[in-house]
Write a protein that holds these residues in place. Structure first.
Motif, PDB file in Angstrom:
ATOM      1  N   ASP A 113       4.149 -32.960  39.289  1.00 24.79           N
ATOM      2  CA  ASP A 113       3.423 -31.807  39.841  1.00 24.79           C
ATOM      3  C   ASP A 113       3.441 -30.614  38.877  1.00 24.79           C
ATOM      4  OD1 ASP A 113       2.797 -33.188  42.112  1.00 24.79           O
ATOM      5  OD2 ASP A 113       4.506 -32.418  43.271  1.00 24.79           O
ATOM      6  N   LEU A 114       4.493 -30.549  38.069  1.00 23.32           N
ATOM      7  CA  LEU A 114       4.614 -29.431  37.126  1.00 23.32           C
ATOM      8  C   LEU A 114       3.883 -29.690  35.807  1.00 23.32           C
ATOM      9  CD1 LEU A 114       8.360 -28.498  37.722  1.00 23.32           C
ATOM     10  CD2 LEU A 114       6.363 -27.125  38.340  1.00 23.32           C
ATOM     11  N   GLY A 115       3.142 -30.795  35.756  1.00 26.19           N
ATOM     12  CA  GLY A 115       2.298 -31.042  34.595  1.00 26.19           C
ATOM     13  C   GLY A 115       2.753 -32.135  33.665  1.00 26.19           C
ATOM     14  N   CYS A 116       3.884 -32.769  33.950  1.00 25.87           N
ATOM     15  CA  CYS A 116       4.376 -33.855  33.092  1.00 25.87           C
ATOM     16  C   CYS A 116       3.611 -35.140  33.397  1.00 25.87           C
ATOM     17  CB  CYS A 116       5.869 -34.063  33.329  1.00 25.87           C
ATOM     18  SG  CYS A 116       6.650 -35.163  32.147  1.00 25.87           S
ATOM     19  N   ARG A 117       3.226 -35.845  32.360  1.00 22.23           N
ATOM     20  CA  ARG A 117       2.511 -37.108  32.562  1.00 22.23           C
ATOM     21  C   ARG A 117       3.440 -38.117  33.233  1.00 22.23           C
ATOM     22  NH1 ARG A 117      -0.745 -37.932  26.827  1.00 22.23           N
ATOM     23  NH2 ARG A 117      -2.120 -36.100  27.036  1.00 22.23           N
ATOM     24  N   PRO A 118       2.882 -39.024  34.092  1.00 21.26           N
ATOM     25  CA  PRO A 118       3.728 -39.982  34.824  1.00 21.26           C
ATOM     26  C   PRO A 118       4.643 -40.805  33.924  1.00 21.26           C
ATOM     27  CG  PRO A 118       1.516 -39.992  35.721  1.00 21.26           C
ATOM     28  CD  PRO A 118       1.469 -39.098  34.514  1.00 21.26           C
ATOM     29  N   LEU A 119       4.126 -41.311  32.796  1.00 21.90           N
ATOM     30  CA  LEU A 119       4.933 -42.131  31.895  1.00 21.90           C
ATOM     31  C   LEU A 119       6.041 -41.300  31.253  1.00 21.90           C
ATOM     32  CD1 LEU A 119       5.258 -44.976  30.718  1.00 21.90           C
ATOM     33  CD2 LEU A 119       3.785 -44.274  28.819  1.00 21.90           C
ATOM     34  N   LYS A 120       5.691 -40.086  30.814  1.00 20.38           N
ATOM     35  CA  LYS A 120       6.685 -39.210  30.204  1.00 20.38           C
ATOM     36  C   LYS A 120       7.728 -38.778  31.233  1.00 20.38           C
ATOM     37  CE  LYS A 120       7.104 -35.056  27.337  1.00 20.38           C
ATOM     38  NZ  LYS A 120       6.403 -33.912  26.728  1.00 20.38           N
ATOM     39  N   ALA A 121       7.297 -38.534  32.451  1.00 18.72           N
ATOM     40  CA  ALA A 121       8.220 -38.159  33.526  1.00 18.72           C
ATOM     41  C   ALA A 121       9.199 -39.290  33.822  1.00 18.72           C
ATOM     42  CB  ALA A 121       7.434 -37.797  34.785  1.00 18.72           C
ATOM     43  N   PHE A 122       8.696 -40.530  33.739  1.00 18.66           N
ATOM     44  CA  PHE A 122       9.574 -41.676  33.976  1.00 18.66           C
ATOM     45  C   PHE A 122      10.683 -41.745  32.921  1.00 18.66           C
ATOM     46  CE2 PHE A 122      10.696 -46.118  33.076  1.00 18.66           C
ATOM     47  CZ  PHE A 122      11.169 -46.507  34.316  1.00 18.66           C
ATOM     48  N   PHE A 123      10.290 -41.584  31.650  1.00 16.59           N
ATOM     49  CA  PHE A 123      11.276 -41.664  30.568  1.00 16.59           C
ATOM     50  C   PHE A 123      12.218 -40.459  30.544  1.00 16.59           C
ATOM     51  CE2 PHE A 123       8.203 -44.723  28.748  1.00 16.59           C
ATOM     52  CZ  PHE A 123       9.088 -45.752  28.438  1.00 16.59           C
ATOM     53  N   LYS A 124      11.712 -39.301  30.941  1.00 18.01           N
ATOM     54  CA  LYS A 124      12.526 -38.083  30.881  1.00 18.01           C
ATOM     55  C   LYS A 124      13.403 -37.885  32.115  1.00 18.01           C
ATOM     56  CE  LYS A 124      11.172 -36.052  26.978  1.00 18.01           C
ATOM     57  NZ  LYS A 124      12.112 -35.612  25.913  1.00 18.01           N
ATOM     58  N   VAL A 125      12.901 -38.323  33.274  1.00 14.99           N
ATOM     59  CA  VAL A 125      13.591 -38.043  34.532  1.00 14.99           C
ATOM     60  C   VAL A 125      14.274 -39.274  35.124  1.00 14.99           C
ATOM     61  CG1 VAL A 125      13.304 -37.171  36.892  1.00 14.99           C
ATOM     62  CG2 VAL A 125      11.974 -36.176  35.022  1.00 14.99           C
ATOM     63  N   VAL A 126      13.532 -40.377  35.210  1.00 14.59           N
ATOM     64  CA  VAL A 126      14.050 -41.574  35.884  1.00 14.59           C
ATOM     65  C   VAL A 126      14.992 -42.379  34.983  1.00 14.59           C
ATOM     66  CG1 VAL A 126      13.426 -43.686  37.120  1.00 14.59           C
ATOM     67  CG2 VAL A 126      11.936 -41.685  37.268  1.00 14.59           C
ATOM     68  N   MET A 127      14.582 -42.597  33.743  1.00 13.56           N
ATOM     69  CA  MET A 127      15.360 -43.452  32.834  1.00 13.56           C
ATOM     70  C   MET A 127      16.824 -43.025  32.677  1.00 13.56           C
ATOM     71  SD  MET A 127      14.074 -46.253  31.357  1.00 13.56           S
ATOM     72  CE  MET A 127      14.539 -46.403  29.644  1.00 13.56           C
ATOM     73  N   PRO A 128      17.104 -41.722  32.466  1.00 13.04           N
ATOM     74  CA  PRO A 128      18.516 -41.329  32.340  1.00 13.04           C
ATOM     75  C   PRO A 128      19.355 -41.648  33.570  1.00 13.04           C
ATOM     76  CG  PRO A 128      17.079 -39.571  31.554  1.00 13.04           C
ATOM     77  CD  PRO A 128      16.197 -40.573  32.228  1.00 13.04           C
ATOM     78  N   GLU A 129      18.732 -41.618  34.747  1.00 15.56           N
ATOM     79  CA  GLU A 129      19.465 -41.868  35.993  1.00 15.56           C
ATOM     80  C   GLU A 129      19.751 -43.352  36.223  1.00 15.56           C
ATOM     81  OE1 GLU A 129      20.720 -39.541  37.970  1.00 15.56           O
ATOM     82  OE2 GLU A 129      19.966 -38.021  36.577  1.00 15.56           O
ATOM     83  N   ILE A 130      18.908 -44.212  35.684  1.00 12.22           N
ATOM     84  CA  ILE A 130      19.104 -45.657  35.887  1.00 12.22           C
ATOM     85  C   ILE A 130      19.643 -46.339  34.631  1.00 12.22           C
ATOM     86  CG2 ILE A 130      17.259 -45.741  37.607  1.00 12.22           C
ATOM     87  CD1 ILE A 130      15.471 -47.053  35.482  1.00 12.22           C
ATOM     88  N   MET A 131      20.022 -45.540  33.621  1.00 14.26           N
ATOM     89  CA  MET A 131      20.447 -46.099  32.336  1.00 14.26           C
ATOM     90  C   MET A 131      21.681 -46.989  32.456  1.00 14.26           C
ATOM     91  SD  MET A 131      19.708 -46.516  29.239  1.00 14.26           S
ATOM     92  CE  MET A 131      18.357 -45.353  29.068  1.00 14.26           C
ATOM     93  N   SER A 132      22.616 -46.632  33.335  1.00 14.97           N
ATOM     94  CA  SER A 132      23.827 -47.456  33.486  1.00 14.97           C
ATOM     95  C   SER A 132      23.477 -48.854  33.987  1.00 14.97           C
ATOM     96  CB  SER A 132      24.808 -46.784  34.455  1.00 14.97           C
ATOM     97  OG  SER A 132      24.222 -46.635  35.737  1.00 14.97           O
ATOM     98  N   GLY A 133      22.510 -48.943  34.909  1.00 12.21           N
ATOM     99  CA  GLY A 133      22.064 -50.250  35.401  1.00 12.21           C
ATOM    100  C   GLY A 133      21.345 -51.037  34.323  1.00 12.21           C
ATOM    101  N   ILE A 134      20.562 -50.329  33.495  1.00 11.84           N
ATOM    102  CA  ILE A 134      19.853 -50.987  32.390  1.00 11.84           C
ATOM    103  C   ILE A 134      20.847 -51.554  31.375  1.00 11.84           C
ATOM    104  CG2 ILE A 134      18.303 -50.601  30.432  1.00 11.84           C
ATOM    105  CD1 ILE A 134      16.882 -48.483  32.170  1.00 11.84           C
ATOM    106  N   ILE A 135      21.861 -50.743  31.025  1.00 11.88           N
ATOM    107  CA  ILE A 135      22.880 -51.185  30.054  1.00 11.88           C
ATOM    108  C   ILE A 135      23.648 -52.386  30.592  1.00 11.88           C
ATOM    109  CG2 ILE A 135      25.039 -50.541  28.916  1.00 11.88           C
ATOM    110  CD1 ILE A 135      23.930 -47.681  28.728  1.00 11.88           C
ATOM    111  N   THR A 136      24.023 -52.317  31.868  1.00 11.75           N
ATOM    112  CA  THR A 136      24.754 -53.437  32.479  1.00 11.75           C
ATOM    113  C   THR A 136      23.927 -54.715  32.457  1.00 11.75           C
ATOM    114  OG1 THR A 136      25.902 -51.898  33.954  1.00 11.75           O
ATOM    115  CG2 THR A 136      25.949 -54.221  34.558  1.00 11.75           C
TER     116      THR A 136
END
Length: 272
Positions: free
Chosen positions: A174-197
């Protein structure tokens, strides 16, 4: 008094389990430093077989193949697993979600020998359709390994997505970030531990897999577990003990790293 006895019994039981599991590995590690070529009688300590291990061209080639396959499997499984987990998480159809999660659990529940034989038959059948006799090789091994590693990535990423507040992602968009960029900037850091595991589990499972690899490999590409199995028809020397010990140490380090990453993620989640 009863509680003390129960505690002592449980500790003794756990101790016996660990001895049963790790005693063979300890024996193998000790005999990798044996001075002679005997695999049952110690005649002194030496690093000769550890040096000899690196002079075995066939073993080093098999080790290189195994590591390459494990790395590529981990990368492919992780990318596909993230996409699949996100797709399942965002799906609104509950029936579709249940069906897909059930399908995801099949490779985990299915016996490896059944998976190996069925995939071999599939690859051979596909080879006959394209008039290819020698279809088994690196590609078939990679497809087979991704098949049984992919569920581990999905099942490690989905719980992290469920813990994540999607309102944060929507706010970023909503603040202007593109969906793909928002995923990498916002979602990815939060799920990184699951990705690494999931990635580490894919790597370790691919690294030491034998049964599925045995049915889906070809003469042009041989992994280390299959190479070691071929040596059992002859006389196994302590240099193979050294190589197996090295693999065990690498997997142990990776598992420790995975547990540390998981522990840090849990602490971070607890603080939130």
């Amino acid at each position: 008094m009863t509680k003390k006895k129960s505690s002592l019994t449980s500790k003794l039981y756990m101790g016996l389990i660990f001895i049963f599991l790790y005693a063979p590995i300890v024996v193998m590690t000790v005999f990798s430093f044996n001075k002679s070529s005997s695999t049952y009688q110690m005649s002194g300590l030496s690093t000769y077989w550890w040096k000899e291990m690196f002079h075995d061209a066939a073993a080093m080639d098999a080790l290189k193949n195994t590591v390459i396959l494990a790395v590529v499997t981990a990368l492919v499984s992780t990318v596909l697993g993230i996409l699949a987990a996100v797709g399942l998480f965002l799906s609104k159809n509950k029936l579709y979600k249940r069906a897909m999660m059930s399908a995801t659990n099949i490779p985990l529940m299915n016996p490896e020998i059944v998976t190996g034989i069925s995939m071999m038959l599939l690859f051979v059948f596909a080879g006959t359709l394209i008039h290819q006799n020698e279809v088994l090789g690196f590609t078939t091994l990679l497809i087979a390994h991704v098949t049984f590693c992919l569920p581990y990535v999905i099942l490690n990423v989905i719980p992290k997505l469920r813990q994540f507040d999607m309102n944060v992602y929507e706010a970023a968009v909503d603040l202007g970030c593109r969906p793909l960029k928002a995923f990498f900037k916002v979602v990815m850091p939060e799920i990184m531990s699951g990705i690494i595991t999931g990635a580490v589990m894919s790597f370790t499972l691919s690294l030491d897999d034998f049964i599925i690899s045995y049915f889906t490999n070809g003469p042009s590409f041989q992994t280390l577990p299959i190479y070691i199995f071929s040596l059992t028809k002859k006389r196994v020397k302590p240099d193979m003990f050294a190589l197996s010990t090295l693999m065990f140490i690498v997997i142990l380090i990776l598992l420790i790293f995975m547990n540390i990453a998981q522990s840090r993620a849990d602490k971070k989640e607890g603080k939130k």
